[in-house]
Scaffold this motif. Structure first.
Motif, PDB file in Angstrom:
ATOM      1  N   VAL A 149     -12.723 -82.321   2.661  1.00 34.70           N
ATOM      2  CA  VAL A 149     -11.366 -82.698   2.472  1.00 34.70           C
ATOM      3  C   VAL A 149     -10.595 -81.673   1.838  1.00 34.70           C
ATOM      4  O   VAL A 149      -9.511 -81.338   1.927  1.00 34.70           O
ATOM      5  N   THR A 150     -11.486 -81.266   0.435  1.00 36.38           N
ATOM      6  CA  THR A 150     -10.610 -80.281  -0.137  1.00 36.38           C
ATOM      7  C   THR A 150     -10.308 -79.012   0.415  1.00 36.38           C
ATOM      8  O   THR A 150      -9.244 -78.366   0.248  1.00 36.38           O
ATOM      9  N   ALA A 151     -11.315 -78.398   1.168  1.00 35.43           N
ATOM     10  CA  ALA A 151     -11.149 -77.258   1.854  1.00 35.43           C
ATOM     11  C   ALA A 151      -9.727 -77.347   2.999  1.00 35.43           C
ATOM     12  O   ALA A 151      -9.202 -76.369   3.312  1.00 35.43           O
ATOM     13  N   LEU A 152     -10.025 -78.595   3.834  1.00 34.15           N
ATOM     14  CA  LEU A 152      -8.721 -78.636   4.681  1.00 34.15           C
ATOM     15  C   LEU A 152      -7.459 -78.782   4.069  1.00 34.15           C
ATOM     16  O   LEU A 152      -6.357 -78.069   4.885  1.00 34.15           O
ATOM     17  N   VAL A 153      -7.397 -79.387   2.968  1.00 36.56           N
ATOM     18  CA  VAL A 153      -6.159 -79.701   2.476  1.00 36.56           C
ATOM     19  C   VAL A 153      -5.566 -78.282   1.813  1.00 36.56           C
ATOM     20  O   VAL A 153      -4.467 -78.033   1.784  1.00 36.56           O
ATOM     21  N   THR A 154      -6.515 -77.578   1.159  1.00 36.99           N
ATOM     22  CA  THR A 154      -6.065 -76.318   0.573  1.00 36.99           C
ATOM     23  C   THR A 154      -5.647 -75.418   1.732  1.00 36.99           C
ATOM     24  O   THR A 154      -4.428 -74.785   1.428  1.00 36.99           O
ATOM     25  N   SER A 155      -6.392 -75.161   2.988  1.00 41.31           N
ATOM     26  CA  SER A 155      -5.886 -74.573   4.075  1.00 41.31           C
ATOM     27  C   SER A 155      -4.387 -75.146   4.468  1.00 41.31           C
ATOM     28  O   SER A 155      -3.626 -74.130   4.964  1.00 41.31           O
ATOM     29  N   SER A 156      -4.187 -76.285   4.512  1.00 39.06           N
ATOM     30  CA  SER A 156      -2.975 -76.780   4.846  1.00 39.06           C
ATOM     31  C   SER A 156      -1.829 -76.523   3.659  1.00 39.06           C
ATOM     32  O   SER A 156      -0.806 -76.050   4.265  1.00 39.06           O
ATOM     33  N   VAL A 157      -2.122 -76.498   2.695  1.00 44.10           N
ATOM     34  CA  VAL A 157      -1.005 -76.281   1.515  1.00 44.10           C
ATOM     35  C   VAL A 157      -0.608 -74.850   1.633  1.00 44.10           C
ATOM     36  O   VAL A 157       0.287 -74.403   1.363  1.00 44.10           O
ATOM     37  N   LEU A 158      -1.714 -73.896   2.015  1.00 49.75           N
ATOM     38  CA  LEU A 158      -1.577 -72.711   2.369  1.00 49.75           C
ATOM     39  C   LEU A 158      -0.991 -72.113   3.468  1.00 49.75           C
ATOM     40  O   LEU A 158      -0.582 -70.996   3.651  1.00 49.75           O
ATOM     41  N   GLY A 159      -0.515 -73.079   4.172  1.00 45.35           N
ATOM     42  CA  GLY A 159       0.418 -72.832   5.371  1.00 45.35           C
ATOM     43  C   GLY A 159      -0.240 -72.814   6.646  1.00 45.35           C
ATOM     44  O   GLY A 159       0.226 -72.614   7.795  1.00 45.35           O
ATOM     45  N   HIS A 160      -1.434 -73.087   6.544  1.00 46.33           N
ATOM     46  CA  HIS A 160      -2.444 -73.139   7.649  1.00 46.33           C
ATOM     47  C   HIS A 160      -2.464 -74.396   8.414  1.00 46.33           C
ATOM     48  O   HIS A 160      -3.295 -75.181   7.781  1.00 46.33           O
TER      49      HIS A 160
END
Length: 255
Positions: free
Chosen positions: A81-92
């Motif tokens: 979940v951390t990896a997915l949320v980080t990617s989302s926050v970075l605009g992906h």
């Protein structure tokens, strides 16, 4: 517990880290994680397994045990979940269904580890703390995801517990044991559920904001009640200590 039903603590963190790396790799292939998301997931895994290894060594536990293995599995899912949320926050953009599914499984397993520990007679202070920390971090990460859409006030849901812990360093009376409260468990459990509902994107903006407000409001009420109880208890202890000290000084002064 016999060796047939547990994993040695020296091997468990390394095995868990391998599972974390595998999960991040699968997410990178299926969800197209950003480099930042992958790094966040791996870094989380390093910290998680390192802290768990040190905790096992300090506690002197010979085996991790089935209950802690369930919690460890939840922690690994939280890394995804951390990896997915980080990617989302970075605009992906990431597949919302995948994020919600992993988070839901991690939350659904929350009650399993406690039941396993009680049925196998392996409850421990480490297990309870491990479970609590996994819950707190997962809620923090989900609140970050919500904050991107609804505003950074939503992040307060995830920060609340960490702020309480930080405050306890300056105010030791906050570290006192609290009486068990079913309502506290309900409020804690609903945070993850409400955050996942919001993360699903099924609600209109106004409804999602309302759900987050309910989550934050109930958390504020729960923490506020506990802090008030702890403060009152500290005053009672201080008054009792003062009376005890006075009663032991008076005979000395009389001499």
């Amino acid at each position: 517990m016999t060796t047939s039903t547990a994993t040695t603590p020296s091997r468990a963190p390394m095995t868990g880290f391998a599972a974390q790396v595998l999960l991040i790799a699968l997410l990178a292939l299926t969800a197209g994680l950003t480099l930042g998301g992958g790094i966040a997931g791996i870094t989380y895994g390093v910290v998680l397994c390192g802290l768990l290894g040190m905790a096992l060594q300090r506690s002197g536990m010979t085996f991790l045990g089935w209950a802690n293995l369930v919690t460890f599995s939840r922690a690994i899912l939280a890394g995804g979940v951390t990896a997915l949320v980080t990617s989302s926050v970075l605009g992906h953009p990431v597949p919302v269904w995948l994020l919600v599914t992993i988070a839901t499984v991690a939350l659904a397993m929350d009650g399993v580890d406690g039941q396993v520990a009680r049925r196998t007679g392996t409850t421990s202070e480490l297990g309870a703390r491990f479970d609590m920390e996994v819950d707190a971090f997962l809620i923090l990460v989900l609140s970050v995801y919500a904050a991107v859409t609804y505003g950074w006030w939503a992040l307060a849901i995830g920060i609340f517990r960490y702020a309480f812990v930080a405050a306890s360093w300056a105010l030791p009376w906050l570290n006192a044991a609290l009486p068990p409260k079913f309502s506290r468990k309900v409020v804690a459990a609903q945070q993850g559920i409400l955050l996942v509902v919001v993360a699903s994107g099924l609600l209109p903006f106004w409804a999602g904001a309302g759900v987050l407000a309910v989550a934050l409001g109930s958390l504020t009420w729960s923490f506020g009640r506990d802090i008030a109880w702890l403060h009152k208890a500290s005053q009672v202890r201080a008054a009792a200590q003062t009376r005890w000290s006075s009663s032991h000084r008076e005979p000395v002064l009389a001499r």
